[in-house]
Design a protein around this motif. Structure first.
Motif, PDB file in Angstrom:
ATOM      1  N   LEU A 227      12.579  -3.981  -6.106  1.00 47.86           N
ATOM      2  CA  LEU A 227      11.664  -2.847  -6.237  1.00 47.86           C
ATOM      3  C   LEU A 227      12.426  -1.548  -6.470  1.00 47.86           C
ATOM      4  O   LEU A 227      12.051  -0.730  -7.320  1.00 47.86           O
ATOM      5  CB  LEU A 227      10.822  -2.708  -4.963  1.00 47.86           C
ATOM      6  CG  LEU A 227       9.433  -3.325  -4.919  1.00 47.86           C
ATOM      7  CD1 LEU A 227       8.775  -3.028  -3.585  1.00 47.86           C
ATOM      8  CD2 LEU A 227       8.566  -2.813  -6.067  1.00 47.86           C
ATOM      9  N   GLU A 228      13.479  -1.362  -5.708  1.00 47.63           N
ATOM     10  CA  GLU A 228      14.275  -0.149  -5.827  1.00 47.63           C
ATOM     11  C   GLU A 228      14.873  -0.020  -7.229  1.00 47.63           C
ATOM     12  O   GLU A 228      14.823   1.049  -7.854  1.00 47.63           O
ATOM     13  CB  GLU A 228      15.395  -0.169  -4.788  1.00 47.63           C
ATOM     14  CG  GLU A 228      16.295   1.051  -4.789  1.00 47.63           C
ATOM     15  CD  GLU A 228      17.372   0.949  -3.725  1.00 47.63           C
ATOM     16  OE1 GLU A 228      17.526   1.906  -2.963  1.00 47.63           O
ATOM     17  OE2 GLU A 228      18.059  -0.089  -3.668  1.00 47.63           O
TER      18      GLU A 228
ATOM     19  N   ARG B 272      -6.258  -9.859   0.295  1.00 56.21           N
ATOM     20  CA  ARG B 272      -5.391  -9.549   1.436  1.00 56.21           C
ATOM     21  C   ARG B 272      -3.955  -9.262   1.003  1.00 56.21           C
ATOM     22  O   ARG B 272      -3.297  -8.398   1.579  1.00 56.21           O
ATOM     23  CB  ARG B 272      -5.436 -10.698   2.451  1.00 56.21           C
ATOM     24  CG  ARG B 272      -4.705 -10.407   3.744  1.00 56.21           C
ATOM     25  CD  ARG B 272      -4.832 -11.554   4.716  1.00 56.21           C
ATOM     26  NE  ARG B 272      -5.952 -11.357   5.635  1.00 56.21           N
ATOM     27  CZ  ARG B 272      -6.484 -12.334   6.389  1.00 56.21           C
ATOM     28  NH1 ARG B 272      -6.018 -13.565   6.273  1.00 56.21           N
ATOM     29  NH2 ARG B 272      -7.467 -12.063   7.202  1.00 56.21           N
ATOM     30  N   LYS B 273      -3.459  -9.970  -0.008  1.00 56.47           N
ATOM     31  CA  LYS B 273      -2.096  -9.716  -0.460  1.00 56.47           C
ATOM     32  C   LYS B 273      -1.952  -8.286  -0.970  1.00 56.47           C
ATOM     33  O   LYS B 273      -0.967  -7.599  -0.667  1.00 56.47           O
ATOM     34  CB  LYS B 273      -1.709 -10.708  -1.560  1.00 56.47           C
ATOM     35  CG  LYS B 273      -1.438 -12.112  -1.053  1.00 56.47           C
ATOM     36  CD  LYS B 273      -1.065 -13.055  -2.171  1.00 56.47           C
ATOM     37  CE  LYS B 273       0.321 -12.805  -2.674  1.00 56.47           C
ATOM     38  NZ  LYS B 273       0.758 -13.823  -3.668  1.00 56.47           N
ATOM     39  N   ALA B 274      -2.927  -7.822  -1.737  1.00 55.74           N
ATOM     40  CA  ALA B 274      -2.872  -6.452  -2.237  1.00 55.74           C
ATOM     41  C   ALA B 274      -2.997  -5.448  -1.097  1.00 55.74           C
ATOM     42  O   ALA B 274      -2.309  -4.421  -1.070  1.00 55.74           O
ATOM     43  CB  ALA B 274      -3.972  -6.227  -3.272  1.00 55.74           C
TER      44      ALA B 274
ATOM     45  N   ALA C  18       2.186  -2.818  -5.027  1.00 58.09           N
ATOM     46  CA  ALA C  18       3.442  -2.456  -4.373  1.00 58.09           C
ATOM     47  C   ALA C  18       4.273  -1.503  -5.225  1.00 58.09           C
ATOM     48  O   ALA C  18       4.829  -0.523  -4.720  1.00 58.09           O
ATOM     49  CB  ALA C  18       4.247  -3.717  -4.054  1.00 58.09           C
ATOM     50  N   VAL C  19       4.370  -1.775  -6.523  1.00 58.54           N
ATOM     51  CA  VAL C  19       5.155  -0.914  -7.407  1.00 58.54           C
ATOM     52  C   VAL C  19       4.560   0.489  -7.446  1.00 58.54           C
ATOM     53  O   VAL C  19       5.270   1.503  -7.317  1.00 58.54           O
ATOM     54  CB  VAL C  19       5.221  -1.509  -8.832  1.00 58.54           C
ATOM     55  CG1 VAL C  19       5.861  -0.516  -9.801  1.00 58.54           C
ATOM     56  CG2 VAL C  19       6.006  -2.820  -8.829  1.00 58.54           C
ATOM     57  N   GLU C  20       3.246   0.565  -7.598  1.00 53.23           N
ATOM     58  CA  GLU C  20       2.602   1.879  -7.675  1.00 53.23           C
ATOM     59  C   GLU C  20       2.685   2.625  -6.347  1.00 53.23           C
ATOM     60  O   GLU C  20       2.867   3.857  -6.323  1.00 53.23           O
ATOM     61  CB  GLU C  20       1.149   1.705  -8.110  1.00 53.23           C
ATOM     62  CG  GLU C  20       1.026   1.220  -9.553  1.00 53.23           C
ATOM     63  CD  GLU C  20      -0.404   0.972  -9.999  1.00 53.23           C
ATOM     64  OE1 GLU C  20      -0.632   0.863 -11.212  1.00 53.23           O
ATOM     65  OE2 GLU C  20      -1.297   0.869  -9.119  1.00 53.23           O
ATOM     66  N   ALA C  21       2.557   1.891  -5.235  1.00 54.62           N
ATOM     67  CA  ALA C  21       2.636   2.534  -3.916  1.00 54.62           C
ATOM     68  C   ALA C  21       4.031   3.073  -3.652  1.00 54.62           C
ATOM     69  O   ALA C  21       4.193   4.170  -3.093  1.00 54.62           O
ATOM     70  CB  ALA C  21       2.230   1.543  -2.825  1.00 54.62           C
ATOM     71  N   LEU C  22       5.059   2.329  -4.041  1.00 52.95           N
ATOM     72  CA  LEU C  22       6.423   2.818  -3.842  1.00 52.95           C
ATOM     73  C   LEU C  22       6.686   4.046  -4.710  1.00 52.95           C
ATOM     74  O   LEU C  22       7.307   5.012  -4.257  1.00 52.95           O
ATOM     75  CB  LEU C  22       7.436   1.718  -4.147  1.00 52.95           C
ATOM     76  CG  LEU C  22       8.901   2.116  -3.900  1.00 52.95           C
ATOM     77  CD1 LEU C  22       9.148   2.429  -2.429  1.00 52.95           C
ATOM     78  CD2 LEU C  22       9.852   1.017  -4.379  1.00 52.95           C
ATOM     79  N   ALA C  23       6.214   4.016  -5.938  1.00 48.59           N
ATOM     80  CA  ALA C  23       6.372   5.188  -6.804  1.00 48.59           C
ATOM     81  C   ALA C  23       5.723   6.409  -6.162  1.00 48.59           C
ATOM     82  O   ALA C  23       6.306   7.506  -6.148  1.00 48.59           O
ATOM     83  CB  ALA C  23       5.759   4.909  -8.169  1.00 48.59           C
TER      84      ALA C  23
END
Length: 219
Positions: free
Chosen positions: A212-213, A191-193, A51-56
């Motif tokens: 996250l923000e 599945r969570k990833a 999630a962190v890498e995808a948002l970045a």
């Protein structure tokens, strides 16, 4: 796998101890120097890293290129070991992270023991770059996107029928659809990833979960 990915694997093996720990320690140190590592972001699990890498990436950022490695702990109780290895007494790089409110005490104690802050409160943790999710990151994303949109994502993943079957299980009948979604995401390995990536891709950036923000802004 790039060098930052190899660093992540090495530091996880180093933290685990065992026969391979010495070689992993050497590899982690060499890779940290070779990649220009400047920050290690400690998160509880692999889906949090995704999630962190995808948002970045949605913000046009490549954390690997920025010298930022997002490292999953495999559970909050391991935080102390990773702080020892990556913090002032180890690789001596800047630390940041995400954790669930219920696990805050483990993060607070580990940082204090390493001399990174003292008598830390929740606000104190956040001032150091460690941000708290109310339940967990999946819960934060579910609340940000809403159940209807997430069910559309489930359908796009070809899993709506499986989700409906899951909802009809006797143990699920008294739960909310948000609780169903949260539990469904954790029912199969990987599945969570998978959903962490897809939910971040579907996220209105104006409704990014606050932890996250703030983490991304800190980095």
């Amino acid at each position: 796998m790039n060098d930052m990915g190899r660093f992540r694997e090495a530091v996880v093996e180093w933290a685990a101890g065992g026969a391979g720990a010495s070689g992993a320690a050497t590899a982690a140190r060499e890779l940290a120097a070779g990649t220009g590592l400047r920050t290690v972001v400690l998160v509880e699990g692999g889906s949090d890293r995704v999630a962190v890498e995808a948002l970045a990436a949605r913000h046009g950022r490549d954390l690997d290129q920025e010298g930022v490695s997002v490292v999953p702990l495999g559970g909050a109780t391991s935080i102390g070991r990773f702080v020892d290895l990556c913090g002032p007494e180890g690789l001596d790089v800047r630390l940041a992270g995400l954790c669930d409110v219920a696990e805050e005490r483990f993060f607070r104690r580990a940082l204090e023991r390493a001399g990174i802050g003292s008598d830390l409160t929740s606000d104190g943790l956040q001032s150091l770059g460690f941000y708290l999710c109310e339940a967990d990151l999946e819960d934060e994303l579910i609340r940000s996107l809403g159940a209807d949109l997430i069910q559309q994502v489930v359908e796009e993943q070809g899993e709506l029928r499986a989700f409906r079957t899951f909802q009809n299980q006797p143990a699920q009948r008294d739960r909310t659809v948000e609780q169903h979604l949260h539990r469904f995401m954790g029912t199969h390995s990987g599945r969570k990833a998978q959903y962490a990536r897809e939910l971040v891709a579907s996220l209105d950036l104006d409704r990014t979960p606050r932890p996250l923000e703030r983490l991304l802004a800190h980095l």
